[in-house]
Design a protein around this motif. Structure first.
Motif, PDB file in Angstrom:
ATOM      1  N   MET A   1      21.917  99.544 -58.590  1.00 20.68           N
ATOM      2  CA  MET A   1      22.443  98.345 -57.946  1.00 20.68           C
ATOM      3  C   MET A   1      23.482  97.702 -58.857  1.00 20.68           C
ATOM      4  O   MET A   1      23.437  97.849 -60.065  1.00 20.68           O
ATOM      5  N   ALA A   2      24.361  96.967 -58.234  1.00 23.50           N
ATOM      6  CA  ALA A   2      25.396  96.265 -58.981  1.00 23.50           C
ATOM      7  C   ALA A   2      24.896  94.885 -59.383  1.00 23.50           C
ATOM      8  O   ALA A   2      24.139  94.252 -58.645  1.00 23.50           O
ATOM      9  N   PRO A   3      25.326  94.407 -60.536  1.00 25.36           N
ATOM     10  CA  PRO A   3      24.921  93.052 -60.926  1.00 25.36           C
ATOM     11  C   PRO A   3      25.540  92.020 -59.993  1.00 25.36           C
ATOM     12  O   PRO A   3      26.596  92.246 -59.400  1.00 25.36           O
ATOM     13  N   HIS A   4      24.873  90.894 -59.874  1.00 26.64           N
ATOM     14  CA  HIS A   4      25.385  89.775 -59.092  1.00 26.64           C
ATOM     15  C   HIS A   4      24.826  88.477 -59.671  1.00 26.64           C
ATOM     16  O   HIS A   4      23.889  88.494 -60.458  1.00 26.64           O
ATOM     17  N   LEU A   5      25.423  87.376 -59.265  1.00 25.38           N
ATOM     18  CA  LEU A   5      25.007  86.064 -59.746  1.00 25.38           C
ATOM     19  C   LEU A   5      24.134  85.382 -58.707  1.00 25.38           C
ATOM     20  O   LEU A   5      24.336  85.548 -57.504  1.00 25.38           O
ATOM     21  N   ALA A   6      23.180  84.600 -59.179  1.00 24.89           N
ATOM     22  CA  ALA A   6      22.318  83.815 -58.299  1.00 24.89           C
ATOM     23  C   ALA A   6      22.285  82.381 -58.808  1.00 24.89           C
ATOM     24  O   ALA A   6      22.239  82.134 -60.018  1.00 24.89           O
ATOM     25  N   GLU A   7      22.290  81.467 -57.878  1.00 24.34           N
ATOM     26  CA  GLU A   7      22.163  80.059 -58.211  1.00 24.34           C
ATOM     27  C   GLU A   7      20.780  79.808 -58.819  1.00 24.34           C
ATOM     28  O   GLU A   7      19.810  80.495 -58.487  1.00 24.34           O
ATOM     29  N   ILE A   8      20.701  78.841 -59.705  1.00 22.22           N
ATOM     30  CA  ILE A   8      19.409  78.458 -60.268  1.00 22.22           C
ATOM     31  C   ILE A   8      18.750  77.516 -59.254  1.00 22.22           C
ATOM     32  O   ILE A   8      19.259  76.432 -58.971  1.00 22.22           O
ATOM     33  N   THR A   9      17.654  77.966 -58.707  1.00 20.61           N
ATOM     34  CA  THR A   9      16.913  77.221 -57.695  1.00 20.61           C
ATOM     35  C   THR A   9      15.446  77.179 -58.134  1.00 20.61           C
ATOM     36  O   THR A   9      15.082  77.837 -59.120  1.00 20.61           O
ATOM     37  N   PRO A  10      14.599  76.463 -57.423  1.00 15.98           N
ATOM     38  CA  PRO A  10      13.174  76.518 -57.768  1.00 15.98           C
ATOM     39  C   PRO A  10      12.641  77.954 -57.774  1.00 15.98           C
ATOM     40  O   PRO A  10      11.769  78.292 -58.581  1.00 15.98           O
ATOM     41  N   ARG A  11      13.203  78.820 -56.927  1.00 17.31           N
ATOM     42  CA  ARG A  11      12.751  80.208 -56.863  1.00 17.31           C
ATOM     43  C   ARG A  11      13.206  81.028 -58.074  1.00 17.31           C
ATOM     44  O   ARG A  11      12.502  81.926 -58.522  1.00 17.31           O
ATOM     45  N   THR A  12      14.387  80.710 -58.639  1.00 15.92           N
ATOM     46  CA  THR A  12      14.926  81.498 -59.757  1.00 15.92           C
ATOM     47  C   THR A  12      14.744  80.830 -61.115  1.00 15.92           C
ATOM     48  O   THR A  12      15.079  81.413 -62.145  1.00 15.92           O
ATOM     49  N   PHE A  13      14.232  79.612 -61.119  1.00 16.38           N
ATOM     50  CA  PHE A  13      14.108  78.829 -62.349  1.00 16.38           C
ATOM     51  C   PHE A  13      13.307  79.549 -63.432  1.00 16.38           C
ATOM     52  O   PHE A  13      13.754  79.675 -64.575  1.00 16.38           O
ATOM     53  N   GLU A  14      12.136  80.025 -63.112  1.00 12.35           N
ATOM     54  CA  GLU A  14      11.287  80.690 -64.112  1.00 12.35           C
ATOM     55  C   GLU A  14      11.947  81.961 -64.642  1.00 12.35           C
ATOM     56  O   GLU A  14      11.848  82.264 -65.836  1.00 12.35           O
ATOM     57  N   ALA A  15      12.614  82.698 -63.776  1.00 14.44           N
ATOM     58  CA  ALA A  15      13.312  83.906 -64.219  1.00 14.44           C
ATOM     59  C   ALA A  15      14.412  83.544 -65.217  1.00 14.44           C
ATOM     60  O   ALA A  15      14.596  84.225 -66.227  1.00 14.44           O
ATOM     61  N   ALA A  16      15.129  82.461 -64.943  1.00 16.23           N
ATOM     62  CA  ALA A  16      16.182  82.020 -65.868  1.00 16.23           C
ATOM     63  C   ALA A  16      15.583  81.645 -67.221  1.00 16.23           C
ATOM     64  O   ALA A  16      16.115  82.027 -68.275  1.00 16.23           O
ATOM     65  N   LEU A  17      14.466  80.922 -67.201  1.00 20.50           N
ATOM     66  CA  LEU A  17      13.833  80.514 -68.459  1.00 20.50           C
ATOM     67  C   LEU A  17      13.316  81.706 -69.254  1.00 20.50           C
ATOM     68  O   LEU A  17      13.144  81.613 -70.466  1.00 20.50           O
ATOM     69  N   GLY A  18      13.076  82.828 -68.598  1.00 21.20           N
ATOM     70  CA  GLY A  18      12.577  84.019 -69.271  1.00 21.20           C
ATOM     71  C   GLY A  18      13.640  84.816 -70.002  1.00 21.20           C
ATOM     72  O   GLY A  18      13.318  85.754 -70.741  1.00 21.20           O
ATOM     73  N   ILE A  19      14.908  84.464 -69.856  1.00 20.31           N
ATOM     74  CA  ILE A  19      15.994  85.190 -70.529  1.00 20.31           C
ATOM     75  C   ILE A  19      15.996  84.819 -72.007  1.00 20.31           C
ATOM     76  O   ILE A  19      16.131  83.648 -72.371  1.00 20.31           O
ATOM     77  N   ARG A  20      15.846  85.817 -72.855  1.00 14.95           N
ATOM     78  CA  ARG A  20      15.840  85.623 -74.313  1.00 14.95           C
ATOM     79  C   ARG A  20      16.764  86.650 -74.964  1.00 14.95           C
ATOM     80  O   ARG A  20      16.646  87.852 -74.699  1.00 14.95           O
ATOM     81  N   VAL A  21      17.662  86.158 -75.805  1.00 17.15           N
ATOM     82  CA  VAL A  21      18.524  87.057 -76.580  1.00 17.15           C
ATOM     83  C   VAL A  21      17.716  87.636 -77.740  1.00 17.15           C
ATOM     84  O   VAL A  21      16.577  87.230 -77.980  1.00 17.15           O
ATOM     85  N   ARG A  22      18.331  88.556 -78.480  1.00 16.12           N
ATOM     86  CA  ARG A  22      17.645  89.116 -79.650  1.00 16.12           C
ATOM     87  C   ARG A  22      17.410  87.997 -80.678  1.00 16.12           C
ATOM     88  O   ARG A  22      18.212  87.074 -80.791  1.00 16.12           O
ATOM     89  N   PRO A  23      16.336  88.088 -81.452  1.00 17.28           N
ATOM     90  CA  PRO A  23      16.054  87.054 -82.454  1.00 17.28           C
ATOM     91  C   PRO A  23      17.220  86.815 -83.425  1.00 17.28           C
ATOM     92  O   PRO A  23      17.473  85.670 -83.801  1.00 17.28           O
ATOM     93  N   ASP A  24      17.944  87.859 -83.794  1.00 15.42           N
ATOM     94  CA  ASP A  24      19.058  87.682 -84.728  1.00 15.42           C
ATOM     95  C   ASP A  24      20.265  87.011 -84.079  1.00 15.42           C
ATOM     96  O   ASP A  24      21.229  86.682 -84.766  1.00 15.42           O
ATOM     97  N   GLN A  25      20.231  86.776 -82.766  1.00 14.87           N
ATOM     98  CA  GLN A  25      21.336  86.115 -82.064  1.00 14.87           C
ATOM     99  C   GLN A  25      21.013  84.659 -81.714  1.00 14.87           C
ATOM    100  O   GLN A  25      21.892  83.926 -81.281  1.00 14.87           O
ATOM    101  N   GLU A  26      19.789  84.252 -81.919  1.00 12.65           N
ATOM    102  CA  GLU A  26      19.364  82.926 -81.478  1.00 12.65           C
ATOM    103  C   GLU A  26      20.161  81.793 -82.128  1.00 12.65           C
ATOM    104  O   GLU A  26      20.348  80.744 -81.509  1.00 12.65           O
ATOM    105  N   HIS A  27      20.634  81.996 -83.338  1.00  6.79           N
ATOM    106  CA  HIS A  27      21.415  80.945 -84.000  1.00  6.79           C
ATOM    107  C   HIS A  27      22.821  80.801 -83.403  1.00  6.79           C
ATOM    108  O   HIS A  27      23.483  79.796 -83.614  1.00  6.79           O
ATOM    109  N   ALA A  28      23.270  81.795 -82.640  1.00  5.45           N
ATOM    110  CA  ALA A  28      24.643  81.819 -82.149  1.00  5.45           C
ATOM    111  C   ALA A  28      24.787  81.333 -80.710  1.00  5.45           C
ATOM    112  O   ALA A  28      25.913  81.112 -80.255  1.00  5.45           O
ATOM    113  N   VAL A  29      23.689  81.178 -79.981  1.00  5.53           N
ATOM    114  CA  VAL A  29      23.767  80.725 -78.589  1.00  5.53           C
ATOM    115  C   VAL A  29      22.538  79.880 -78.276  1.00  5.53           C
ATOM    116  O   VAL A  29      21.424  80.201 -78.689  1.00  5.53           O
ATOM    117  N   GLU A  30      22.768  78.795 -77.559  1.00  3.83           N
ATOM    118  CA  GLU A  30      21.666  77.907 -77.182  1.00  3.83           C
ATOM    119  C   GLU A  30      20.779  78.602 -76.159  1.00  3.83           C
ATOM    120  O   GLU A  30      21.244  79.414 -75.355  1.00  3.83           O
TER     121      GLU A  30
END
Length: 161
Positions: A1-30
């Motif tokens: 499947m191709a990537p696509h964007l989704a609005e942050i809604t009550p349905r997608t909120f938890e999925a958005a909060l689950g996005i985590r970068v690598r630990p060595d990148q945490e200082h570079a992005v909020e």
């Protein structure tokens, strides 16, 4: 499947909060939580938070900004990529490039011609990624970060990266 964007809604909120970068990148992005809080406190239409999905699988988060008063004095208005968080396990698969292209397309749709981004300087930051996509440093810094700009043309920017 191709990537696509989704609005942050009550349905997608938890999925958005689950996005985590690598630990060595945490200082570079909020983290996504901070981005969503910032989106909430800015006037409507300024912040554009979106979940990046591949099919129904969350792979990243982006937040764009549109037509902001860059210096706070009314002299310069800019649009660009405010945040980009690609999940640690999903990096290197083209989702970051997709995100930049999607924000560029939205800026063009709104009548803009340049996409701005800032990044954490140094060997451990994302500078090489942005430069490969065609961004150029414009000589400015913002909050200690490098400012880069990508001229939006016919929609092919980033295609060779």
């Amino acid at each position: 499947m191709a990537p696509h964007l989704a609005e942050i809604t009550p349905r997608t909120f938890e999925a958005a909060l689950g996005i985590r970068v690598r630990p060595d990148q945490e200082h570079a992005v909020e983290p996504v939580e901070r981005s969503l809080a910032e989106a909430y406190v800015h006037p409507a239409g300024v912040a554009w938070p979106r979940l990046i999905l591949d099919g129904s699988r969350p792979v990243g988060f982006l937040m764009a900004f549109f037509d902001i008063d860059w210096y706070g004095d009314g002299s310069v208005r800019r649009s660009g990529l405010w945040r980009l968080n690609i999940a640690a396990a999903e990096q290197g698969r083209g989702y970051g490039r997709y995100a930049v292209a999607a924000v560029g397309a939205e800026i063009r749709r709104r009548g803009g011609s340049d996409l701005y981004v800032t990044w954490h300087p140094g060997a451990d930051g994302p500078e090489d990624f942005y430069l490969r996509l065609g961004f150029r440093k414009n000589g400015e810094t913002s909050g200690g970060q490098v400012v880069g700009v990508l001229a939006l043309g016919d929609g092919t920017e980033g295609a060779s990266a």
